[in-house]
Design a protein around this motif. Structure first.
Motif, PDB file in Angstrom:
ATOM      1  N   THR A 131       0.817  -1.213  -0.057  1.00 14.37           N
ATOM      2  CA  THR A 131      -0.019   0.095  -0.078  1.00 14.37           C
ATOM      3  C   THR A 131       0.954   1.386  -0.048  1.00 14.37           C
ATOM      4  OG1 THR A 131      -1.419  -1.129   1.140  1.00 14.37           O
ATOM      5  CG2 THR A 131      -1.713   1.450   1.012  1.00 14.37           C
ATOM      6  N   CYS A 132       1.696   1.238   1.060  1.00 16.70           N
ATOM      7  CA  CYS A 132       2.593   2.688   1.044  1.00 16.70           C
ATOM      8  C   CYS A 132       3.463   2.968   0.069  1.00 16.70           C
ATOM      9  CB  CYS A 132       3.478   2.614   2.292  1.00 16.70           C
ATOM     10  SG  CYS A 132       2.163   2.552   3.814  1.00 16.70           S
ATOM     11  N   THR A 133       3.942   1.763  -0.851  1.00 16.17           N
ATOM     12  CA  THR A 133       4.835   2.150  -2.053  1.00 16.17           C
ATOM     13  C   THR A 133       4.166   2.864  -2.973  1.00 16.17           C
ATOM     14  OG1 THR A 133       6.454  -0.161  -1.316  1.00 16.17           O
ATOM     15  CG2 THR A 133       6.290   0.891  -3.763  1.00 16.17           C
ATOM     16  N   PHE A 134       2.908   2.291  -3.284  1.00 14.02           N
ATOM     17  CA  PHE A 134       2.374   3.164  -4.446  1.00 14.02           C
ATOM     18  C   PHE A 134       1.877   4.561  -3.830  1.00 14.02           C
ATOM     19  CE2 PHE A 134       1.792  -1.222  -5.852  1.00 14.02           C
ATOM     20  CZ  PHE A 134       2.079  -0.996  -7.146  1.00 14.02           C
ATOM     21  N   ARG A 135       1.308   4.594  -2.586  1.00 13.03           N
ATOM     22  CA  ARG A 135       0.830   5.873  -1.953  1.00 13.03           C
ATOM     23  C   ARG A 135       2.021   6.989  -2.080  1.00 13.03           C
ATOM     24  NH1 ARG A 135      -3.777   8.690  -0.960  1.00 13.03           N
ATOM     25  NH2 ARG A 135      -3.233  10.347   0.142  1.00 13.03           N
ATOM     26  N   GLN A 136       3.281   6.430  -1.603  1.00 11.95           N
ATOM     27  CA  GLN A 136       4.352   7.363  -1.543  1.00 11.95           C
ATOM     28  C   GLN A 136       4.984   7.591  -2.980  1.00 11.95           C
ATOM     29  OE1 GLN A 136       7.041   5.188   1.202  1.00 11.95           O
ATOM     30  NE2 GLN A 136       5.633   5.751   2.879  1.00 11.95           N
TER      31      GLN A 136
ATOM     32  N   GLU B  56       3.318  10.658  -4.031  1.00  6.58           N
ATOM     33  CA  GLU B  56       3.745  11.928  -3.241  1.00  6.58           C
ATOM     34  C   GLU B  56       5.138  12.595  -3.518  1.00  6.58           C
ATOM     35  OE1 GLU B  56       1.107  10.250   0.711  1.00  6.58           O
ATOM     36  OE2 GLU B  56       3.515  10.209   0.533  1.00  6.58           O
ATOM     37  N   VAL B  57       5.855  11.403  -4.465  1.00 11.85           N
ATOM     38  CA  VAL B  57       7.088  12.023  -4.691  1.00 11.85           C
ATOM     39  C   VAL B  57       7.127  12.190  -6.238  1.00 11.85           C
ATOM     40  CG1 VAL B  57       9.454  11.336  -4.774  1.00 11.85           C
ATOM     41  CG2 VAL B  57       8.355  10.836  -2.644  1.00 11.85           C
ATOM     42  N   ASP B  58       7.795  13.363  -6.553  1.00 10.74           N
ATOM     43  CA  ASP B  58       8.062  13.544  -8.002  1.00 10.74           C
ATOM     44  C   ASP B  58       9.032  12.525  -8.742  1.00 10.74           C
ATOM     45  OD1 ASP B  58       9.148  14.473 -10.309  1.00 10.74           O
ATOM     46  OD2 ASP B  58       8.643  16.597  -9.963  1.00 10.74           O
ATOM     47  N   PRO B  59       8.725  11.926  -9.513  1.00  6.93           N
ATOM     48  CA  PRO B  59       9.434  10.780 -10.325  1.00  6.93           C
ATOM     49  C   PRO B  59      10.829  11.068 -10.300  1.00  6.93           C
ATOM     50  CG  PRO B  59       7.503  10.991 -11.400  1.00  6.93           C
ATOM     51  CD  PRO B  59       7.439  12.182 -10.548  1.00  6.93           C
ATOM     52  N   LYS B  60      11.121  12.446 -10.483  1.00 11.07           N
ATOM     53  CA  LYS B  60      12.459  12.579 -10.968  1.00 11.07           C
ATOM     54  C   LYS B  60      13.297  12.540  -9.385  1.00 11.07           C
ATOM     55  CE  LYS B  60      11.415  16.451 -14.235  1.00 11.07           C
ATOM     56  NZ  LYS B  60       9.984  17.120 -13.306  1.00 11.07           N
ATOM     57  N   GLU B  61      12.684  12.344  -8.406  1.00 11.36           N
ATOM     58  CA  GLU B  61      13.295  12.243  -7.097  1.00 11.36           C
ATOM     59  C   GLU B  61      13.414  10.847  -6.407  1.00 11.36           C
ATOM     60  OE1 GLU B  61      12.520  16.940  -5.596  1.00 11.36           O
ATOM     61  OE2 GLU B  61      11.056  15.202  -4.991  1.00 11.36           O
TER      62      GLU B  61
ATOM     63  N   LYS C 163      12.441  10.200   3.934  1.00 17.52           N
ATOM     64  CA  LYS C 163      11.241  10.554   4.619  1.00 17.52           C
ATOM     65  C   LYS C 163      10.001   9.724   4.082  1.00 17.52           C
ATOM     66  CE  LYS C 163      12.949  15.503   4.424  1.00 17.52           C
ATOM     67  NZ  LYS C 163      13.502  15.496   3.155  1.00 17.52           N
ATOM     68  N   LYS C 164      10.268   8.779   3.420  1.00 17.33           N
ATOM     69  CA  LYS C 164       9.260   7.938   2.607  1.00 17.33           C
ATOM     70  C   LYS C 164       9.711   6.362   2.744  1.00 17.33           C
ATOM     71  CE  LYS C 164       6.737  11.399   1.113  1.00 17.33           C
ATOM     72  NZ  LYS C 164       5.516  11.704   1.502  1.00 17.33           N
ATOM     73  N   TRP C 165       9.443   5.910   4.178  1.00 21.72           N
ATOM     74  CA  TRP C 165       9.965   4.687   4.529  1.00 21.72           C
ATOM     75  C   TRP C 165       9.856   3.484   3.609  1.00 21.72           C
ATOM     76  CZ3 TRP C 165       6.984   0.187   5.450  1.00 21.72           C
ATOM     77  CH2 TRP C 165       5.768   0.179   5.706  1.00 21.72           C
ATOM     78  N   SER C 166       8.842   3.463   2.788  1.00 17.41           N
ATOM     79  CA  SER C 166       8.473   2.308   2.083  1.00 17.41           C
ATOM     80  C   SER C 166       9.412   2.383   0.829  1.00 17.41           C
ATOM     81  CB  SER C 166       7.174   1.907   1.698  1.00 17.41           C
ATOM     82  OG  SER C 166       7.069   0.745   0.766  1.00 17.41           O
ATOM     83  N   LEU C 167       9.518   3.647   0.124  1.00 14.91           N
ATOM     84  CA  LEU C 167      10.179   3.705  -1.086  1.00 14.91           C
ATOM     85  C   LEU C 167      11.731   3.710  -0.839  1.00 14.91           C
ATOM     86  CD1 LEU C 167       8.566   6.864  -2.864  1.00 14.91           C
ATOM     87  CD2 LEU C 167       8.481   4.389  -3.147  1.00 14.91           C
ATOM     88  N   ASP C 168      12.074   4.213   0.657  1.00 14.02           N
ATOM     89  CA  ASP C 168      13.525   4.126   0.960  1.00 14.02           C
ATOM     90  C   ASP C 168      14.105   2.612   0.944  1.00 14.02           C
ATOM     91  OD1 ASP C 168      15.607   5.235   1.834  1.00 14.02           O
ATOM     92  OD2 ASP C 168      15.310   4.849   4.017  1.00 14.02           O
TER      93      ASP C 168
ATOM     94  N   VAL D  75      -6.491   6.697  -6.501  1.00 10.98           N
ATOM     95  CA  VAL D  75      -6.450   5.140  -6.458  1.00 10.98           C
ATOM     96  C   VAL D  75      -5.637   4.486  -5.500  1.00 10.98           C
ATOM     97  CG1 VAL D  75      -7.256   5.371  -8.816  1.00 10.98           C
ATOM     98  CG2 VAL D  75      -4.775   4.842  -8.515  1.00 10.98           C
ATOM     99  N   ASN D  76      -4.620   5.134  -5.094  1.00  4.29           N
ATOM    100  CA  ASN D  76      -3.565   4.626  -3.998  1.00  4.29           C
ATOM    101  C   ASN D  76      -3.925   5.079  -2.714  1.00  4.29           C
ATOM    102  OD1 ASN D  76      -1.847   2.972  -5.712  1.00  4.29           O
ATOM    103  ND2 ASN D  76      -1.670   5.111  -6.564  1.00  4.29           N
ATOM    104  N   PRO D  77      -4.570   4.194  -1.943  1.00  2.00           N
ATOM    105  CA  PRO D  77      -4.955   4.530  -0.452  1.00  2.00           C
ATOM    106  C   PRO D  77      -3.932   4.587   0.492  1.00  2.00           C
ATOM    107  CG  PRO D  77      -5.327   2.381  -0.521  1.00  2.00           C
ATOM    108  CD  PRO D  77      -4.994   2.894  -2.074  1.00  2.00           C
TER     109      PRO D  77
END
Ligand code: AMP
Ligand code: MG
Length: 551
Positions: A422-427, A430-435, A444-449, A486-488
């Motif tokens: 859930t959090c990967t898609f949500r985060q 929230e983050v610009d794809p360039k970043e 600051k985005k624990w799952s993407l990290d 679409v990403n809760p």
């Protein structure tokens, strides 16, 4: 009168419709009545007076069975105000009345009620299990609301029926909370589902359950959840009629279901059975595609747990995936992983094969051939639906060659790095794809990290993603808006449910009610939910959590 209102209302816009409906809300529960007789009274109903003795029922779709009310002091654990209002035209305040709590506990039946239990069979874990049926559930009646919709409230845990087999006809609090919360949560996510209106528990009415199947049964409090659906037919409703060789009952039932619940098929011609099969199949496959998109794993996808309407039914040992694992199995009894997350689309197709086999009992040779042709397309149909669900989660609308690999590479990287589904898609929304490769941002985005740990694999995927967005010409604002819709932020995670259940066992229902409130708006960040860690990394004690079927 209600029908007339419906025609009038359909001409109004959403807001005025709400207003019109609000004006019609019923605030005195004693005035709320069922349609009498309910439409299902036309179907064959077995009237065996020994309703609580298990028996193989013949030539009937239902058994007439009185509800066995919950005894003792009652607590109203939670209510879905939206279900009361939107489905039943009730002012949610009715939940404060004594009649209402008695209604949910099976002690009060509104005028026009006709309590029946449904006869069905099913394939459980791939094998024919013969007659199952509503062993602890009663449909109470049929309400036609101000929008002209038919809604049938059903109690679950409301006593023995001819279908109880070895069971006691009851349900416990923990499983009832799980069903209540998930039904409503899935509805708000956009997953087609049965609804849940209210839940009561008794302080005094106790039942024995062996939760871990270890030989150590314990007493638990009995509860009743009031579920709501347009109707309660399952794939197994037809299967039992094939196995018992009852073509006439099957024809009656199928014609009835089409007439009352599939008007779009009813109005069409002689090949209505083929159209109906296709519709049932597509609805169920559309449903499973939504499950895949939210990481929802049903847990017990037997054919008796699949609704003919294509709505999620019978919430038991389900789970929403935390850290991604394609073979996620939430049900502690599913040793072979038959109902694992990644197998769900294929299992639905298998179930629909069994459903077609059953329907053959009343089909002509030509219709059989036509349905065979439809069946051969279902695998491809669901594959496409699932793929486009994932692409939409990534903010993409177009499909192109290699998409399947593109999605699989992301999922595999998530699995390798234990990133959260859930959090990967949500985060990512929230983050610009360039970043997406920038450590200082991802910190600051624990799952993407976590994904950063995949190194070159993650970098290669991010590069592909950026290229895809450029080719599609999706602006950053558009991508973000699409993805946030679409990403809760929140799903009914098992660890959160377990905490709410532990408190509820001590009559503290705050967490259950809070969950109901937050999951009503799963795409909106809630300050209190953040404080409680509902979108944080799940606690370590919950890692590998499995659920028992004992309920
Ligand atoms: P479920 O796993 O809830 O879908 O139930 C499978 C079958 O067992 C259905 O026919 C249920 O009605 C029946 N069943 C489950 N639990 C009980 C119980 N406590 N008493 C009677 N029947 C039950
Ligand atoms: Mg079931």
């Amino acid at each position: 009168m209600k029908r007339a209102f419906c025609v009038f209302a359909s001409a109004l816009n959403d807001q005025s419709l709400k207003l019109a409906n609000n004006m019609k809300l019923i605030s005195d529960f004693k005035e709320w009545k069922f349609r009498s007789p309910p439409s299902y009274a036309k179907l064959p109903i077995d009237e065996n007076p020994e309703y609580n003795v298990p028996v193989a029922v013949k030539n009937a779709v239902f058994s007439k069975v009185p509800v066995e009310p919950l005894t003792g002091a009652l607590h109203l654990v939670c209510v879905s105000g939206d279900a009361l209002q939107d489905l039943f035209d009730l002012d949610p305040k009715v939940a404060d009345s004594e009649e209402f709590i008695h209604f949910v506990a099976g002690r009060y039946l509104p005028e026009g009620g006709l309590t029946v239990s449904h006869r069905y069979g099913g394939y459980q874990f791939g094998y024919w299990a013969d007659q199952l049926g509503d062993g602890r559930a009663h449909i109470l009646g049929e309400y036609v609301n101000s929008k002209g919709e038919i809604w049938q409230p059903q109690l679950k845990g409301s006593g023995e029926t001819p279908y109880s087999r070895f069971g006691d006809g009851r349900a416990v609090l923990r499983s009832s909370i799980r069903e209540m919360v998930a039904s409503e949560a899935c509805h708000y996510l956009g997953i087609p589902t049965t609804r849940a209106a209210a839940l009561v528990v008794s302080d005094d009415h106790k039942v024995w359950r062996d939760k871990t199947y270890s030989g150590n049964a314990k007493q638990e409090r009995a509860a009743i959840v009031m579920r709501v659906a347009n109707c309660w037919y399952r794939l197994g409703s037809l299967e039992i009629l094939l196995k018992r060789a009852e073509p006439s009952t099957m024809r009656t039932l199928v014609d009835f279901i089409i007439e009352h619940h599939f008007p779009e098929v009813h109005s069409s011609s002689d090949d209505k059975y083929v159209k109906w099969y296709t519709e049932v199949a597509h609805r169920n496959l559309d449903m499973v595609a939504t499950w895949q998109g939210f990481g929802f794993t049903h847990g017990v996808l037997n054919t008796d747990n699949v609704s003919i309407l294509g709505v999620t039914i019978d919430y038991g040992p389900y789970g929403f995936i935390d850290h991604y694992y394609h073979h996620y199995v939430p049900n502690s009894s599913d040793d072979m992983g038959r109902y694992a997350y990644n197998r769900q689309p294929d299992i639905l197709v298998w179930n629909l094969e069994k459903f077609a086999e059953a329907l053959e009992l009343i089909l002509s040779e030509e219709q059989k051939e036509q349905i065979k042709a439809v069946r051969s397309t279902l695998g491809e149909y669901v594959k496409k639906k699932v793929l486009s669900t994932y692409l939409l989660k990534l903010g993409l609308k177009q499909t192109q060659d290699g998409d399947e690999d593109f999605v699989q590479e992301l999922l595999q990287t998530m699995q390798d790095t234990t990133a959260d589904f859930t959090c990967t898609f949500r985060q990512m929304a929230e983050v610009d794809p360039k970043e997406l490769l920038d450590k200082s941002v991802l910190e600051k985005k624990w799952s993407l990290d976590k994904l950063l740990a995949a190194g070159a694999k993650w970098e290669a995927w991010v590069k592909k993603y950026q290229d895809r967005l450029t080719v599609e010409g999706v602006s950053e604002d558009e991508r973000r808006a699409r993805m946030l819709a679409v990403n809760p932020a929140y799903v009914a995670r098992n660890w959160i449910m377990q905490e709410a259940i532990a408190d509820a066992e001590k009559n503290d229902f705050e967490k259950v009610r809070f969950l109901m409130k937050v999951l009503r708006k799963p795409f909106e960040v809630d300050e209190e939910a953040e404080k409680r860690g509902y979108s944080s990394q799940p606690p370590s004690w919950s890692y590998g959590l499995k659920l028992s079927c004992s309920s």
